[in-house]
Design a protein around this motif. Structure first.
Motif, PDB file in Angstrom:
ATOM      1  N   PHE B  32       0.868  -1.189   0.000  1.00  0.00           N
ATOM      2  CA  PHE B  32       0.000   0.000   0.000  1.00  0.00           C
ATOM      3  C   PHE B  32       0.892   1.222   0.000  1.00  0.00           C
ATOM      4  CE2 PHE B  32      -2.411  -3.413   1.788  1.00  0.00           C
ATOM      5  CZ  PHE B  32      -3.713  -3.221   1.325  1.00  0.00           C
ATOM      6  N   ASP B  33       0.821   2.015  -1.044  1.00  0.00           N
ATOM      7  CA  ASP B  33       1.686   3.192  -1.087  1.00  0.00           C
ATOM      8  C   ASP B  33       0.893   4.454  -1.328  1.00  0.00           C
ATOM      9  OD1 ASP B  33       4.229   4.423  -0.903  1.00  0.00           O
ATOM     10  OD2 ASP B  33       4.311   4.614  -3.089  1.00  0.00           O
ATOM     11  N   GLU B  34       1.231   5.473  -0.567  1.00  0.00           N
ATOM     12  CA  GLU B  34       0.621   6.777  -0.740  1.00  0.00           C
ATOM     13  C   GLU B  34       1.051   7.323  -2.098  1.00  0.00           C
ATOM     14  OE1 GLU B  34       2.151   9.309   2.237  1.00  0.00           O
ATOM     15  OE2 GLU B  34       0.594  10.813   2.057  1.00  0.00           O
ATOM     16  N   GLY B  35       0.224   8.141  -2.698  1.00  0.00           N
ATOM     17  CA  GLY B  35       0.571   8.684  -4.009  1.00  0.00           C
ATOM     18  C   GLY B  35       1.727   9.668  -3.949  1.00  0.00           C
ATOM     19  N   GLY B 178      -2.285   5.070  -4.006  1.00  0.00           N
ATOM     20  CA  GLY B 178      -3.564   5.738  -3.754  1.00  0.00           C
ATOM     21  C   GLY B 178      -3.489   6.564  -2.501  1.00  0.00           C
ATOM     22  N   PRO B 179      -4.648   6.764  -1.860  1.00  0.00           N
ATOM     23  CA  PRO B 179      -4.626   7.548  -0.632  1.00  0.00           C
ATOM     24  C   PRO B 179      -3.791   6.854   0.437  1.00  0.00           C
ATOM     25  CG  PRO B 179      -6.872   6.824  -1.198  1.00  0.00           C
ATOM     26  CD  PRO B 179      -5.964   6.246  -2.216  1.00  0.00           C
ATOM     27  N   ARG B 180      -3.351   7.623   1.439  1.00  0.00           N
ATOM     28  CA  ARG B 180      -2.532   6.999   2.473  1.00  0.00           C
ATOM     29  C   ARG B 180      -3.364   6.064   3.332  1.00  0.00           C
ATOM     30  NH1 ARG B 180      -1.353  11.339   7.363  1.00  0.00           N
ATOM     31  NH2 ARG B 180      -3.483  11.339   8.178  1.00  0.00           N
ATOM     32  N   VAL B 181      -2.681   5.135   3.971  1.00  0.00           N
ATOM     33  CA  VAL B 181      -3.346   4.279   4.944  1.00  0.00           C
ATOM     34  C   VAL B 181      -3.660   5.143   6.155  1.00  0.00           C
ATOM     35  CG1 VAL B 181      -3.033   2.320   6.503  1.00  0.00           C
ATOM     36  CG2 VAL B 181      -2.250   2.172   4.118  1.00  0.00           C
ATOM     37  N   GLU B 182      -4.954   5.202   6.513  1.00  0.00           N
ATOM     38  CA  GLU B 182      -5.349   6.051   7.643  1.00  0.00           C
ATOM     39  C   GLU B 182      -5.229   5.323   8.967  1.00  0.00           C
ATOM     40  OE1 GLU B 182      -5.964   9.171   7.691  1.00  0.00           O
ATOM     41  OE2 GLU B 182      -5.926   9.445   5.507  1.00  0.00           O
ATOM     42  N   ARG B 183      -5.645   4.054   8.938  1.00  0.00           N
ATOM     43  CA  ARG B 183      -5.732   3.305  10.185  1.00  0.00           C
ATOM     44  C   ARG B 183      -5.413   1.859   9.926  1.00  0.00           C
ATOM     45  NH1 ARG B 183     -10.493   2.368  12.789  1.00  0.00           N
ATOM     46  NH2 ARG B 183     -11.613   2.850  10.869  1.00  0.00           N
ATOM     47  N   ILE B 184      -4.853   1.217  10.923  1.00  0.00           N
ATOM     48  CA  ILE B 184      -4.694  -0.241  10.869  1.00  0.00           C
ATOM     49  C   ILE B 184      -5.310  -0.783  12.149  1.00  0.00           C
ATOM     50  CG2 ILE B 184      -3.076  -2.160  10.646  1.00  0.00           C
ATOM     51  CD1 ILE B 184      -1.022  -0.136   9.584  1.00  0.00           C
ATOM     52  N   THR B 185      -6.204  -1.757  12.010  1.00  0.00           N
ATOM     53  CA  THR B 185      -6.812  -2.329  13.210  1.00  0.00           C
ATOM     54  C   THR B 185      -6.477  -3.808  13.281  1.00  0.00           C
ATOM     55  OG1 THR B 185      -8.847  -2.580  11.928  1.00  0.00           O
ATOM     56  CG2 THR B 185      -8.720  -0.686  13.392  1.00  0.00           C
ATOM     57  N   HIS B 186      -6.477  -4.322  14.508  1.00  0.00           N
ATOM     58  CA  HIS B 186      -6.114  -5.718  14.742  1.00  0.00           C
ATOM     59  C   HIS B 186      -7.274  -6.418  15.424  1.00  0.00           C
ATOM     60  CE1 HIS B 186      -3.901  -8.905  17.190  1.00  0.00           C
ATOM     61  NE2 HIS B 186      -3.770  -9.259  15.924  1.00  0.00           N
ATOM     62  N   ILE B 193      -6.668  -2.960   6.933  1.00  0.00           N
ATOM     63  CA  ILE B 193      -5.979  -1.774   6.445  1.00  0.00           C
ATOM     64  C   ILE B 193      -7.050  -0.811   5.935  1.00  0.00           C
ATOM     65  CG2 ILE B 193      -4.150  -0.937   4.892  1.00  0.00           C
ATOM     66  CD1 ILE B 193      -3.279  -3.321   6.666  1.00  0.00           C
ATOM     67  N   HIS B 194      -7.129   0.367   6.547  1.00  0.00           N
ATOM     68  CA  HIS B 194      -8.196   1.314   6.194  1.00  0.00           C
ATOM     69  C   HIS B 194      -7.647   2.459   5.363  1.00  0.00           C
ATOM     70  CE1 HIS B 194     -10.963  -0.346   9.379  1.00  0.00           C
ATOM     71  NE2 HIS B 194      -9.783  -0.729   9.847  1.00  0.00           N
ATOM     72  N   ARG B 195      -8.188   2.622   4.162  1.00  0.00           N
ATOM     73  CA  ARG B 195      -7.897   3.805   3.352  1.00  0.00           C
ATOM     74  C   ARG B 195      -9.213   4.494   3.027  1.00  0.00           C
ATOM     75  NH1 ARG B 195      -3.471   2.440  -1.357  1.00  0.00           N
ATOM     76  NH2 ARG B 195      -5.357   2.327  -2.616  1.00  0.00           N
ATOM     77  N   GLU B 196      -9.103   5.719   2.536  1.00  0.00           N
ATOM     78  CA  GLU B 196     -10.295   6.448   2.114  1.00  0.00           C
ATOM     79  C   GLU B 196     -11.120   5.646   1.115  1.00  0.00           C
ATOM     80  OE1 GLU B 196      -9.487  10.144  -0.026  1.00  0.00           O
ATOM     81  OE2 GLU B 196      -9.383  11.051   1.987  1.00  0.00           O
TER      82      GLU B 196
END
Ligand SMILES: Cc1cc2nc3c(=O)[nH]c(=O)nc-3n(C[C@H](O)[C@H](O)[C@H](O)COP(=O)(O)OP(=O)(O)OC[C@H]3O[C@@H](n4cnc5c(N)ncnc54)[C@H](O)[C@@H]3O)c2cc1C
Ligand code: FES
Lengths: 107, 370
Positions: B32-35, B178-186, B193-196
């Motif tokens: 997952f990579d931010e633009g 794409g958009p950055r990863v905002e949150r990661i939950t376990h 992996i949460h993105r917009e």
């Protein structure tokens, strides 16, 4: 290299002319225009060969960004033709490969 | 089933080296990579594969850097094959030039201390002006001497990044820009992996987000106290080769341009350039190599290093969220080979050098307490 070109000077751009040479050949340019513009208008579409692959290149962006217009001007290597105004008596030569760094600015 | 076995967060040199290593081990990987908005040290660095002076206060970091330098020819060959690009790796030994006797003396003393800590196995020598001149005839009269180490070299870091991207896709991994990863939950069945633009599931997560790690790490029981440190760099016109060994601050790249760097500035999240720093860098370079005085500058830029409190890498596995790990470092070019060939294995449970645990983030708590 001379080509049939579709570059045409606008009538409004008329005015004084200056004389320079490219590889010893006379080129008539308009005062105030750039070396790259003068060479293109005279049909010289390529002014250099790249240092890496040796392929021919010529002015592309005409605004200082691409470095494909490099030529030797009055003995100074790697000048950007599109960023340099013509002057009467200018001696312009083709840039072949990378410049020698120990040669200084005057050949 | 989860969307992927391994989610790698960050597509810079660190993330792509790890992703490549995992994918080559048969793991199913999504990066997952931010633009292009993100800060990327990987696109603005100096390209040294450098061992000397690394780990002066942490001999294991020196061992690790040297191991990576030794693995580099293999990495370069493999990436060259998958990408069809010559990475311009050259390891002829590296030179650190000095303009000041005291500075040179101190550097030599530090290197000797490190050599002793490594049991003597640490090749370098100090060369006086004349000896340096035999290797690089173009040095200026102000150069008092240099540290020379056969362990060092350089590479084209942009070709490296591109080759890793080709290699990772070639090995079957996915790269989602794409958009950055905002949150990661376990949760009990893995990570989200949460993105917009969506949510993805993964069995394991590897944080390789450079400066972005500081924010993401605490979400999955990790600690990444990294801060930006700016370096400014100059590129000159292409000139005929005159410098066939890399030096710590000036190197000539494969195509003939001279790369000059680099400053070390605490400038926050600001990767712009400033005239006074560029002038200082340029001036110092002309004292090393007076012939640079009439070489034209064609580009300058600033880029942000990813700095931990002691400048050494952080490699860690989460205690509270099993399956989450963190990889971040300052010298991601140098360490690319160790990351792909060794660290990727450590992440998925293979044997690794027994000193790996010194790179855990708990050392910062200890350093504070001690
Ligand atoms: C001026 C300078 C000179 C250097 N010289 C050298 C050298 O000579 N030799 C050497 O070995 N090293 C050098 N380095 C260091 C090297 O460039 C870095 O160690 C390396 O690039 C770090 O890679 P990275 O992938 O960790 O970070 P980055 O390149 O910063 O990449 C991080 C990636 O993560 C992404 N990201 C961040 N947050 C998120 C998020 N929330 N979601 C999704 N993606 C995210 C970003 O978009 C980015 O693509 C230099 C660095 C600088 C600045
Ligand atoms: S034409 Fe692009 S820099 Fe001159």
């Amino acid at each position: 290299m001379r080509n049939v070109l579709h570059f045409k000077r606008l009538d409004e751009a008329s005015g004084d002319t200056v004389e320079l040479t490219f590889e010893g050949e006379p080129v008539t340019a308009r005062a105030g225009e750039t070396v790259a513009a003068a060479l293109l208008a005279a049909g010289h579409i390529s002014g250099r060969q790249t240092p890496v692959s040796g392929s021919p290149r010529g002015p592309y962006c005409m605004m200082g960004a691409c470095f494909d217009c490099l030529v030797e001007i009055d003995g100074e290597a790697n000048r950007q033709g599109c960023m340099t105004q013509v002057r009467d008596g200018m001696v312009v030569r083709r840039m072949t490969g990378a410049r020698d760094v120990d040669r200084g600015s005057a050949a | 089933m989860a969307d992927s076995a391994y989610a790698v967060i960050g597509g810079g040199l660190v993330g792509m080296a790890i992703a490549w290593g995992l994918a080559n081990r048969g793991k199913q990987v999504t990066v997952f990579d931010e633009g292009d908005r993100g800060f990327r040290a990987s696109r603005g660095n100096f390209g040294l594969v450098w061992v000397q002076s690394k780990g002066l206060n942490m001999p294991d970091y020196s061992r690790w850097s040297r191991l990576s330098a030794q693995l580099w020819p293999k990495l370069s060959e493999e990436l060259g094959n998958v990408s069809g690009t010559d990475l311009e790796l050259s390891q002829p030994g590296g030179i650190h030039l000095f303009l000041d006797e005291d500075e040179a003396e101190k550097a030599v003393a530090d290197m000797e201390k490190l050599r002793a800590a490594l049991g003597g196995d640490y090749p370098f020598e100090y060369l006086g002006h004349n000896a340096v001149k035999r290797i690089i005839p173009e040095i200026g009269p102000e150069v008092v001497g240099a540290l020379h180490s056969p362990m060092d070299g350089h590479v084209n870091p942009l070709y490296l990044l591109r080759a890793l991207h080709t290699g990772v896709r070639d090995a079957g991994a996915k790269v989602l820009h794409g958009p950055r990863v905002e949150r990661i939950t376990h949760t009990k069945d893995g990570f989200r992996i949460h993105r917009e633009d969506g949510v993805w599931s993964a069995d394991n997560v590897v944080l390789c987000a450079g400066l972005g790690n500081a924010r993401l790490a605490p979400m999955i029981g990790l600690d990444a106290p990294v801060v930006p440190n700016r370096g400014q760099v100059i590129i000159t016109e292409r000139v005929r080769p005159f410098l066939n060994v890399p030096t710590a601050h000036v190197r000539q790249v494969g195509e003939g341009a001279v790369q000059i760097g680099d400053s070390k500035e605490a400038a926050g999240f600001d990767d712009s350039t400033s005239k006074n720093v560029i002038a200082k860098i340029a001036h110092r370079a002309t004292r090393y190599f007076p012939l640079l005085e009439n070489v034209r500058v064609v580009r300058t830029w600033g880029a942000l290093r990813v700095m931990s409190p002691d400048g050494h890498p952080i490699y860690d596995k989460s205690q509270t969220c099993p399956g989450a790990s963190l990889v971040t470092c300052h010298s991601g070019v140098t360490l690319a080979a160790a990351h792909a060939k060794v660290l990727a294995g450590w992440i998925c449970g293979e044997d690794a050098p027994d000193y790996m645990e010194v790179f855990g983030a708990q050392r910062f708590a200890l350093q504070k307490a001690g």
